[in-house]
Design a protein around this motif. Structure first.
Motif, PDB file in Angstrom:
ATOM      1  N   TYR A 106       0.841  -1.194   0.000  1.00 45.27           N
ATOM      2  CA  TYR A 106       0.000   0.000   0.000  1.00 45.27           C
ATOM      3  C   TYR A 106       0.880   1.249   0.000  1.00 45.27           C
ATOM      4  O   TYR A 106       1.908   1.299   0.686  1.00 45.27           O
ATOM      5  CB  TYR A 106      -0.922   0.010   1.223  1.00 45.27           C
ATOM      6  CG  TYR A 106      -1.910  -1.129   1.219  1.00 45.27           C
ATOM      7  CD1 TYR A 106      -3.067  -1.074   0.443  1.00 45.27           C
ATOM      8  CD2 TYR A 106      -1.678  -2.278   1.980  1.00 45.27           C
ATOM      9  CE1 TYR A 106      -3.968  -2.132   0.416  1.00 45.27           C
ATOM     10  CE2 TYR A 106      -2.577  -3.336   1.955  1.00 45.27           C
ATOM     11  CZ  TYR A 106      -3.721  -3.260   1.182  1.00 45.27           C
ATOM     12  OH  TYR A 106      -4.597  -4.303   1.150  1.00 45.27           O
ATOM     13  N   PHE A 107       0.462   2.243  -0.782  1.00 45.56           N
ATOM     14  CA  PHE A 107       1.209   3.485  -0.912  1.00 45.56           C
ATOM     15  C   PHE A 107       0.260   4.653  -0.691  1.00 45.56           C
ATOM     16  O   PHE A 107      -0.845   4.687  -1.240  1.00 45.56           O
ATOM     17  CB  PHE A 107       1.849   3.585  -2.293  1.00 45.56           C
ATOM     18  CG  PHE A 107       2.806   2.459  -2.587  1.00 45.56           C
ATOM     19  CD1 PHE A 107       4.153   2.571  -2.295  1.00 45.56           C
ATOM     20  CD2 PHE A 107       2.353   1.259  -3.129  1.00 45.56           C
ATOM     21  CE1 PHE A 107       5.035   1.531  -2.543  1.00 45.56           C
ATOM     22  CE2 PHE A 107       3.221   0.211  -3.380  1.00 45.56           C
ATOM     23  CZ  PHE A 107       4.564   0.350  -3.088  1.00 45.56           C
ATOM     24  N   VAL A 108       0.709   5.610   0.113  1.00 45.38           N
ATOM     25  CA  VAL A 108      -0.084   6.790   0.411  1.00 45.38           C
ATOM     26  C   VAL A 108       0.761   8.000   0.042  1.00 45.38           C
ATOM     27  O   VAL A 108       1.874   8.168   0.561  1.00 45.38           O
ATOM     28  CB  VAL A 108      -0.484   6.831   1.897  1.00 45.38           C
ATOM     29  CG1 VAL A 108      -1.376   8.028   2.184  1.00 45.38           C
ATOM     30  CG2 VAL A 108      -1.189   5.535   2.303  1.00 45.38           C
ATOM     31  N   ALA A 109       0.251   8.840  -0.862  1.00 47.96           N
ATOM     32  CA  ALA A 109       1.078   9.919  -1.394  1.00 47.96           C
ATOM     33  C   ALA A 109       0.199  11.029  -1.948  1.00 47.96           C
ATOM     34  O   ALA A 109      -0.998  10.829  -2.211  1.00 47.96           O
ATOM     35  CB  ALA A 109       1.998   9.396  -2.496  1.00 47.96           C
ATOM     36  N   ALA A 110       0.811  12.174  -2.153  1.00 45.08           N
ATOM     37  CA  ALA A 110       0.135  13.275  -2.821  1.00 45.08           C
ATOM     38  C   ALA A 110       0.000  12.982  -4.312  1.00 45.08           C
ATOM     39  O   ALA A 110       0.723  12.156  -4.879  1.00 45.08           O
ATOM     40  CB  ALA A 110       0.921  14.577  -2.610  1.00 45.08           C
ATOM     41  N   ASP A 111      -0.918  13.681  -4.943  1.00 41.92           N
ATOM     42  CA  ASP A 111      -1.134  13.538  -6.379  1.00 41.92           C
ATOM     43  C   ASP A 111      -0.097  14.389  -7.113  1.00 41.92           C
ATOM     44  O   ASP A 111      -0.391  15.473  -7.614  1.00 41.92           O
ATOM     45  CB  ASP A 111      -2.552  13.995  -6.723  1.00 41.92           C
ATOM     46  CG  ASP A 111      -2.890  13.767  -8.188  1.00 41.92           C
ATOM     47  OD1 ASP A 111      -2.243  12.911  -8.814  1.00 41.92           O
ATOM     48  OD2 ASP A 111      -3.795  14.456  -8.702  1.00 41.92           O
ATOM     49  N   ASN A 112       1.129  13.866  -7.173  1.00 42.69           N
ATOM     50  CA  ASN A 112       2.239  14.641  -7.738  1.00 42.69           C
ATOM     51  C   ASN A 112       2.967  13.894  -8.856  1.00 42.69           C
ATOM     52  O   ASN A 112       4.047  14.308  -9.278  1.00 42.69           O
ATOM     53  CB  ASN A 112       3.239  15.005  -6.634  1.00 42.69           C
ATOM     54  CG  ASN A 112       3.723  13.782  -5.861  1.00 42.69           C
ATOM     55  OD1 ASN A 112       3.649  12.661  -6.343  1.00 42.69           O
ATOM     56  ND2 ASN A 112       4.204  14.006  -4.649  1.00 42.69           N
ATOM     57  N   GLY A 113       2.401  12.806  -9.333  1.00 43.94           N
ATOM     58  CA  GLY A 113       3.018  12.015 -10.390  1.00 43.94           C
ATOM     59  C   GLY A 113       3.803  10.821  -9.898  1.00 43.94           C
ATOM     60  O   GLY A 113       4.223   9.973 -10.697  1.00 43.94           O
ATOM     61  N   LEU A 114       4.011  10.704  -8.584  1.00 44.00           N
ATOM     62  CA  LEU A 114       4.828   9.621  -8.041  1.00 44.00           C
ATOM     63  C   LEU A 114       4.198   8.253  -8.273  1.00 44.00           C
ATOM     64  O   LEU A 114       4.877   7.315  -8.707  1.00 44.00           O
ATOM     65  CB  LEU A 114       5.085   9.865  -6.562  1.00 44.00           C
ATOM     66  CG  LEU A 114       6.032   8.904  -5.849  1.00 44.00           C
ATOM     67  CD1 LEU A 114       6.770   9.619  -4.722  1.00 44.00           C
ATOM     68  CD2 LEU A 114       5.297   7.697  -5.269  1.00 44.00           C
ATOM     69  N   LEU A 115       2.926   8.105  -7.993  1.00 39.46           N
ATOM     70  CA  LEU A 115       2.293   6.796  -8.115  1.00 39.46           C
ATOM     71  C   LEU A 115       2.292   6.279  -9.558  1.00 39.46           C
ATOM     72  O   LEU A 115       2.609   5.112  -9.794  1.00 39.46           O
ATOM     73  CB  LEU A 115       0.873   6.837  -7.547  1.00 39.46           C
ATOM     74  CG  LEU A 115       0.780   6.973  -6.016  1.00 39.46           C
ATOM     75  CD1 LEU A 115      -0.669   7.125  -5.582  1.00 39.46           C
ATOM     76  CD2 LEU A 115       1.412   5.768  -5.331  1.00 39.46           C
ATOM     77  N   PRO A 116       1.976   7.097 -10.567  1.00 38.63           N
ATOM     78  CA  PRO A 116       2.077   6.589 -11.943  1.00 38.63           C
ATOM     79  C   PRO A 116       3.491   6.186 -12.338  1.00 38.63           C
ATOM     80  O   PRO A 116       3.667   5.210 -13.074  1.00 38.63           O
ATOM     81  CB  PRO A 116       1.581   7.767 -12.796  1.00 38.63           C
ATOM     82  CG  PRO A 116       0.738   8.569 -11.879  1.00 38.63           C
ATOM     83  CD  PRO A 116       1.351   8.422 -10.526  1.00 38.63           C
ATOM     84  N   LEU A 117       4.519   6.913 -11.858  1.00 39.35           N
ATOM     85  CA  LEU A 117       5.892   6.524 -12.154  1.00 39.35           C
ATOM     86  C   LEU A 117       6.230   5.196 -11.497  1.00 39.35           C
ATOM     87  O   LEU A 117       6.867   4.329 -12.107  1.00 39.35           O
ATOM     88  CB  LEU A 117       6.862   7.602 -11.667  1.00 39.35           C
ATOM     89  CG  LEU A 117       6.919   8.899 -12.469  1.00 39.35           C
ATOM     90  CD1 LEU A 117       7.911   9.857 -11.822  1.00 39.35           C
ATOM     91  CD2 LEU A 117       7.312   8.644 -13.916  1.00 39.35           C
ATOM     92  N   LEU A 118       5.808   5.017 -10.253  1.00 41.88           N
ATOM     93  CA  LEU A 118       6.108   3.774  -9.533  1.00 41.88           C
ATOM     94  C   LEU A 118       5.416   2.587 -10.165  1.00 41.88           C
ATOM     95  O   LEU A 118       5.999   1.509 -10.299  1.00 41.88           O
ATOM     96  CB  LEU A 118       5.673   3.921  -8.071  1.00 41.88           C
ATOM     97  CG  LEU A 118       5.888   2.703  -7.182  1.00 41.88           C
ATOM     98  CD1 LEU A 118       7.373   2.478  -6.922  1.00 41.88           C
ATOM     99  CD2 LEU A 118       5.133   2.872  -5.855  1.00 41.88           C
ATOM    100  N   CYS A 119       4.170   2.777 -10.566  1.00 42.57           N
ATOM    101  CA  CYS A 119       3.338   1.671 -11.048  1.00 42.57           C
ATOM    102  C   CYS A 119       3.306   1.582 -12.574  1.00 42.57           C
ATOM    103  O   CYS A 119       2.602   0.720 -13.116  1.00 42.57           O
ATOM    104  CB  CYS A 119       1.903   1.831 -10.533  1.00 42.57           C
ATOM    105  SG  CYS A 119       1.772   1.987  -8.741  1.00 42.57           S
ATOM    106  N   ASP A 120       4.036   2.463 -13.268  1.00 43.27           N
ATOM    107  CA  ASP A 120       3.998   2.519 -14.732  1.00 43.27           C
ATOM    108  C   ASP A 120       2.574   2.674 -15.236  1.00 43.27           C
ATOM    109  O   ASP A 120       2.133   1.991 -16.167  1.00 43.27           O
ATOM    110  CB  ASP A 120       4.650   1.281 -15.360  1.00 43.27           C
ATOM    111  CG  ASP A 120       6.171   1.366 -15.343  1.00 43.27           C
ATOM    112  OD1 ASP A 120       6.702   2.467 -15.591  1.00 43.27           O
ATOM    113  OD2 ASP A 120       6.823   0.342 -15.061  1.00 43.27           O
ATOM    114  N   GLY A 121       1.838   3.574 -14.614  1.00 37.59           N
ATOM    115  CA  GLY A 121       0.458   3.846 -15.003  1.00 37.59           C
ATOM    116  C   GLY A 121      -0.410   4.029 -13.781  1.00 37.59           C
ATOM    117  O   GLY A 121       0.076   4.104 -12.646  1.00 37.59           O
ATOM    118  N   VAL A 122      -1.700   4.080 -13.989  1.00 39.13           N
ATOM    119  CA  VAL A 122      -2.642   4.252 -12.886  1.00 39.13           C
ATOM    120  C   VAL A 122      -2.794   2.924 -12.156  1.00 39.13           C
ATOM    121  O   VAL A 122      -3.085   1.893 -12.787  1.00 39.13           O
ATOM    122  CB  VAL A 122      -4.009   4.733 -13.397  1.00 39.13           C
ATOM    123  CG1 VAL A 122      -5.002   4.859 -12.245  1.00 39.13           C
ATOM    124  CG2 VAL A 122      -3.862   6.064 -14.113  1.00 39.13           C
TER     125      VAL A 122
END
Length: 272
Positions: A94-110
């Motif tokens: 589980y990852f908790v983060a701001a909507d700053n582009g980090l999650l798409p970079l980590l997951c290679d998409g949504v």
């Protein structure tokens, strides 16, 4: 009870890390909390993604990762857009983060499982209508959500499901019959240049052929088994434990000495 990790750009000079840990103690006094790093370069999303990718899989499945990097988020619409914060599940973590582009970079998409966190209702300002109440996103929004997940709260209970994210995309490798073109993805504490060229890509394209590594005006004609497999002061090209091709100088700072930095081009070429 699960495990909670922390990754922030708060640094170590000020009180920010202590304040976050104090908040976590109030929320869950017995929850195990481990630090990944608090020395991410300020606002550097790529640095944060590199740290997460390198280590999150080493933790047990079900671990929650709280990411306080550029925690007010970003928006293609600019500062007038309402900030957003998210919680996501990816590869059992589980990852908790701001909507700053980090999650798409980590997951290679949504991420397949993504919810938008609700901002808390803040008390009215006490010094007049012109002074808004203070909001610390990591303390007030991300920390409670991360603690809830670490204690077993379902992801879906934290907010409405969404697919809307501020999108950043990873640099893609360029693969040809006799060449792989990549870039420096990170410069570490030692000055080692960590690229986005993977061992798997080299094996797939190379098919057992001899490889040479090209960057700047340099050509390295041998891939070595580890960073110290060359005399001090010599260039070493090797794969790190995560399978990324690295360019280093044994006991030297490769970035400074070679004049290569984040996003510098690196090629692997094959004979025949």
């Amino acid at each position: 009870m699960g495990v909670l990790t922390l990754l922030t750009d708060f640094g170590y000079r000020d009180h920010y890390v202590a304040a976050l840990r104090a908040r976590l103690l109030h929320l869950a006094p017995t929850l195990p909390v481990l630090d990944l790093s608090h020395d991410v370069e300020p606002y550097n999303i790529a640095h944060a993604v590199h740290v997460l990718r390198a280590v999150f899989r080493d933790f047990p499945v079900g671990t929650t990762h709280l990411i306080g990097v550029s925690d007010y988020g970003a928006s293609a619409a600019g500062a007038v857009a309402a900030p957003a914060w998210h919680a996501a599940e990816f590869e059992g973590h589980y990852f908790v983060a701001a909507d700053n582009g980090l999650l798409p970079l980590l997951c290679d998409g949504v991420p397949a499982q993504l919810v938008r966190l609700a901002a808390p209702a803040l008390p009215p300002p006490v010094s007049g209508p012109s002074l808004p109440a203070a909001l610390n996103p990591t303390r007030d929004i991300l920390a409670p959500a991360a603690v809830g997940l670490a204690l077993g709260q379902p992801l879906a209970s934290l907010g409405p499901a969404t697919t809307e994210l501020y999108l950043l995309t990873n640099r893609q490798l360029r693969l040809q019959d006799n060449r792989i073109t990549g870039h420096v993805a990170h410069v570490d504490h030692y000055g080692n240049l960590i690229t986005n060229i993977t061992r798997e890509a080299v094996e797939a394209v190379g098919r057992g052929r001899a490889a040479t590594v090209h960057f700047g005006r340099e050509v390295v004609r041998e891939l070595r088994p580890h960073f110290a497999a060359a005399p001090p002061g010599e260039i070493v090209c090797t794969f790190n434990p995560q399978g990324s091709l690295c360019v280093a100088i044994n006991q030297g700072h490769a970035s400074e000495l070679l004049g290569l930095y984040f996003d510098s081009q690196v090629d692997v070429r094959f004979v025949g």
